[in-house]
Design an enzyme around this catalytic site. Structure first.
Site, short mmCIF file in Angstrom:
data_model
loop_
_atom_site.label_atom_id
_atom_site.label_comp_id
_atom_site.label_asym_id
_atom_site.label_seq_id
_atom_site.Cartn_x
_atom_site.Cartn_y
_atom_site.Cartn_z
N THR A 106 -8.67 6.23 -1.76
CA THR A 106 -10.06 5.78 -1.89
C THR A 106 -11.03 6.93 -1.67
O THR A 106 -12.16 6.89 -2.15
CB THR A 106 -10.38 4.65 -0.89
OG1 THR A 106 -9.98 5.05 0.43
CG2 THR A 106 -9.64 3.37 -1.27
N LYS A 120 0.85 14.14 0.81
CA LYS A 120 -0.52 14.42 0.39
C LYS A 120 -0.73 15.91 0.13
O LYS A 120 -1.73 16.31 -0.43
CB LYS A 120 -1.50 13.90 1.44
CG LYS A 120 -1.47 12.37 1.55
CD LYS A 120 -2.42 11.86 2.62
CE LYS A 120 -2.32 10.36 2.80
NZ LYS A 120 -2.91 9.59 1.69
N HIS A 167 0.81 -1.23 0.00
CA HIS A 167 0.00 0.00 0.00
C HIS A 167 0.84 1.27 0.00
O HIS A 167 0.29 2.35 0.25
CB HIS A 167 -0.92 0.03 1.22
CG HIS A 167 -2.10 -0.88 1.14
ND1 HIS A 167 -3.25 -0.55 0.44
CD2 HIS A 167 -2.32 -2.11 1.66
CE1 HIS A 167 -4.13 -1.54 0.55
NE2 HIS A 167 -3.58 -2.50 1.27
N LYS A 176 -8.19 13.81 4.53
CA LYS A 176 -7.37 12.61 4.50
C LYS A 176 -6.30 12.74 5.58
O LYS A 176 -6.17 13.79 6.21
CB LYS A 176 -6.73 12.40 3.13
CG LYS A 176 -5.90 13.59 2.63
CD LYS A 176 -5.40 13.36 1.22
CE LYS A 176 -6.51 13.42 0.22
NZ LYS A 176 -6.52 12.32 -0.73
N ARG A 177 -5.56 11.68 5.79
CA ARG A 177 -4.46 11.73 6.76
C ARG A 177 -3.52 12.88 6.41
O ARG A 177 -3.23 13.13 5.24
CB ARG A 177 -3.71 10.39 6.71
CG ARG A 177 -2.56 10.24 7.66
CD ARG A 177 -2.18 8.76 7.76
NE ARG A 177 -1.99 8.15 6.45
CZ ARG A 177 -0.81 8.03 5.84
NH1 ARG A 177 0.28 8.50 6.42
NH2 ARG A 177 -0.70 7.44 4.67
#
Length: 825
Positions: free
Chosen positions: A671, A569, A372, A563-564
């Site tokens: 996702t 990111k 992942h 998101k995290r």
């Protein structure tokens, strides 16, 4: 009704418990009055929630038992899905949806003057995961049950979840997330299936009566793994699978002799130490104690789960391992359970007397590994010294696996010592490390990535030499999300509109959403579509006001990134754009500016300094922007605290724009991007992870692309000069001036210097400055399209209509066919 429902109804029960209003009313009253000992006048929704949970649970249990009987009769191949995370969300609403009892239950609840939504608020999100990894696992379990596949999830029953995030003075504060404090009516303890897990001790070699050398792991400090089972219902097919969660318990509750001598702390020390294993999800592993606990968790999960599968197999098969490999598969969800490779070898050899070759054949035939991450630092490595102390027998097996593997490498690349060093499971250094991802690759028959680009980058980069050695092992399984929760449940108005337009079949065959494409140009349908979006934005605005005390105007563009929190990111890039918009407003350069509400949410790991500082920056910028009168009608910013599944259920339905802006080549899949697309949000993103497949599905004209590509990222790094980029871009220069002058931290001088230094660092691997101009230009395109209401509606409809391939049903179908080799009915 699925085949499992039809074939199993008669075998266990004469008939199912009723799903009508009267049956619900009767059982609600019975559980409230008799099981819980309360009455209707108590006025406490918690007791009514528990009564409703027990009422629904009764109906789950009968289907659960019938499903187990069906599997026992048909003897299918079974899969154990091992994951340290399962982010399940609320069980009540999911069960109501999947068992099709929404209308009847709502009517029954009217007697108590309570809505289903009010009742659902009493349920805590199950604190069993952090982000995408755990939510993916939950979606997969939903799809397995919906597709009637015999898959059992195995995880840990954490007493405390990731943490409850609060924001104080702009900073993240971590509070305990005791999701079990009021109990969990959905779980069933199964003490008859307790497993014993070994730690520490040492090994001894013994020779049996036949002269065979065997290894014994002795003088161990054992812990008990106590199973708690939760039902996982499929969608309206009467199939209910199992999520088995392990709780750690001491072999001795406490030392009575020590207690009687007054040594109270010492008397319960072993109990406390054992229970630490399942106490907290993801302990901070910056410290040595944190590393020890994290490794203990991983081994605890893997050993308990493998023992469970083996014992139950032997019970069903007259204590014979014949056909074990043909009838069992273990899916390792990332590197966390990679130790299962060595543990299965230990169990088969030490506990069941197999030789190495037979055990290795079974292990390699049954293990499959999902990767992942593309971040090398995220591939877990554990010190050999830690293994030697805590898991001495496992270390011996790992060294033997490695020795045999390196002989294979040597025969493939003779006289090439560099290949041996590169591929060795043991990274030799001053402090040798066990490379867990390498152990998983060597011990598995399948290694899959989770998006097309991710898999290609694994094969050409991170695991290039492994791919050269075993190309047949590597495959791609692009992630997906369950459309039941992430559209059917979380967006009921849109679901009703879709159902009225194309029927309800899309909930189990998401490709049917493509039937919406002709509707994208029909103005009447566009109007209905955007009316639904407006209502969803109102729900989201209410959540933001309640959580952040910031008022979002539903006429404004809702620009969302949840998101995290992680540098790759690039929440930081998002903030730089916000500062750019603020700067434009303050300069009076507002021509063509679309009023925008920016929502950011997510948790930073407790030990991740930069991520936590970025949260502080977001909140500091929001504070300045939201207090600026000139910005009031043009820009609002909010950081949503404690981002979680139930919050996302509101957020993804109300978002206009989905921010998926990671540095290309760093996001494995994502996702959240799929959930937003499914609900009609447009994506602004890089060519990274599943963004590529999203763009391919919807078409490049309906996706806002920006930024460097993965191969360009590597080229730019060689001569990256962010200070020059800043100097050459007036907009970025203005943004950096505001940051560097302390405009957003006048009372806390210098606190954002590390952020500034990161942006200007020539070695900044996230290339934030490099993608700024492209991002700003793409955001201008977003604004231009949003002003054209019919065009935006068309693109929104087409995004939903093109999201069919991002169902987890499709993903799990591919796992079943291509990795697990399950027969599907």
């Amino acid at each position: 009704m699925g085949k499992s429902g039809k074939s199993s109804e008669k075998s266990v029960f004469k008939e199912w418990l009723g799903l009508d209003e009267k049956s619900f009313q009767t059982d609600l009253d019975r559980h409230l009055n008799l099981t819980l000992g309360k009455d209707q006048e108590d006025g406490n929704h918690l007791y009514l929630y528990n009564a409703a949970a027990l009422t629904i649970r009764d109906r789950l249990v009968e289907r659960w038992r019938a499903t187990r009987e069906k599997y026992a009769e048909e003897k299918p191949k079974r899969v154990a899905y091992l994951s340290l995370e399962f982010l399940m969300g609320r069980t009540l609403t999911n069960a109501v949806l999947n068992l099709d009892m929404d209308e009847s239950l709502r009517k029954a609840l009217k007697t108590y003057g309570v809505t289903l939504e009010e009742l659902a608020e009493e349920e805590h999100d199950a604190g069993l995961g952090n982000g995408g990894l755990g939510r993916l696992a939950a979606c997969f379990l939903d799809s397995c049950a919906t597709l009637e596949l015999p898959v059992t999830g195995y995880g840990i029953r954490y007493d405390y979840g990731m943490f409850h995030q609060k924001i104080k003075d702009g900073y993240q504060i971590e509070l305990p997330d005791h999701w079990l404090k009021e109990g969990n009516p959905w779980e069933f303890e199964a003490p008859e299936n307790i497993r014993r897990i070994k730690f520490y001790g040492h090994t001894v070699a013994e020779t049996d009566a036949d002269g065979k050398l065997t290894m014994k792991w002795v003088d161990t400090d054992d812990v008990l793994a106590v199973p708690y089972d939760m039902p996982v219902p499929g969608y309206r097919n009467n199939t209910v699978n199992t999520l088995r969660l392990w709780k750690a318990s001491s072999t001795n509750e406490f030392r009575l002799d020590q207690f009687n001598q007054g040594s109270y702390t010492e008397a319960v020390a072993s109990k406390n130490e054992a229970e630490q294993i399942s106490m907290v999800l993801y302990p901070n592993d910056v410290s040595e104690n944190g590393k020890v606990l994290r490794l203990r968790q991983q081994y605890f999960l893997s050993s308990a789960s493998l023992q469970d599968v083996i014992v139950r197999w032997l019970q069903r098969n007259d204590n014979s391992f014949e056909n074990f490999a043909e009838k069992n598969s273990f899916q390792l969800n990332d590197t966390h359970p990679a130790i299962a490779v060595a543990e299965l070898m230990r169990l088969l050899m030490d506990d069941y007397g197999m030789g190495w070759d037979e055990a290795w054949t079974i292990t390699r035939s049954t293990m499959a590994y999902t990767n992942h991450t593309l971040l090398p630092e995220a591939l877990e490595r554990w010190p050999v010294r830690l293994f030697r102390t805590m898991l001495p027998r496992l270390l011996e097996i790992i060294y033997e696996i490695n020795a045999r593997f390196l002989r294979e490498v040597s025969s493939h690349w003779p006289h090439d010592e560099s290949k041996l060093r590169e591929l060795s499971i043991i990274e030799e250094s001053g402090d040798p490390q066990v490379r867990m991802a390498y152990l998983a690759i060597v011990g598995s028959h399948s290694v899959n990535g989770v998006a097309a680009l991710h898999t290609e980058l694994l094969k050409s980069g991170l695991f290039k030499t492994f791919y050269e050695l075993w190309p047949e092992k590597f495959n791609n399984k692009t992630n997906g999300v369950t459309p039941r929760r992430w559209l059917g449940f979380c967006n009921p108005e849109l679901t009703d509109l879709i159902n009225a337009t194309i029927g309800e079949g899309w909930l189990t065959d998401l490709d049917q959403l493509a039937q919406l494409k002709p509707m994208a140009d029909k103005k009447t349908f566009q109007k209905k579509w955007m009316t639904v979006k407006k209502h969803n934005k109102a729900r989201l605005a209410a959540l933001v006001q309640e959580s952040c005390d910031v008022l979002f105007d539903t006429d404004m563009l809702f620009d969302v990134q949840v998101k995290r929190i992680h540098e790759y990111k690039r929440q930081l890039l998002n903030v730089l754009h916000v500062i750019h918009l603020y700067d434009r407003i303050m300069r009076g350069d507002t021509e063509g500016m679309v009023p925008r509400c920016v929502l950011i949410g997510g948790k930073a790991a407790p030990g991740y300094f930069m991520a936590k500082l970025i949260i502080k920056l977001i909140n500091s910028v929001a504070d300045v922007v939201n207090k600026e009168p000139l910005a009031d009608k043009l820009l609002k910013v909010a950081f949503l605290p404690n981002y979680r599944v139930t919050a996302m259920e509101v957020i993804c339905a109300g978002a206009d724009l989905s921010e998926q802006i990671s540095t290309a080549g760093k996001e494995a899949s994502g996702t959240g991007n799929m959930k937003f697309m499914m609900n009609g949000a447009l994506t602004i993103g890089t060519l990274d992870g599943a963004n590529i497949e999203i763009r391919d599905a919807v078409g490049e004209e309906d996706f806002f692309l920006f930024g460097l590509k993965a191969d360009e990222v590597e080229q730019v790094r060689a001569s990256y000069n962010p200070s020059q980029i800043i100097a050459d871009d007036d907009d970025l220069k203005a943004v950096m001036h505001l940051l560097e002058s302390g405009h957003f931290n006048l009372c806390e001088p210098g606190i954002f210097d590390p952020v500034v230094n990161t942006i200007r660092d020539p070695h900044d691997q996230w290339l934030t400055a490099a993608d700024f101009r492209s991002f700003v230009d793409a955001q201008k395109d977003v604004a231009s399209v949003y002003q054209q209401k019919e065009l935006w509606a068309r693109k929104s409809i087409l995004n939903t209509a093109s999201s069919g391939m991002f169902s987890s049903d499709r993903t799990i179908g591919q796992y079943a066919d291509e990795i697990w080799r399950l027969k599907r009915s």
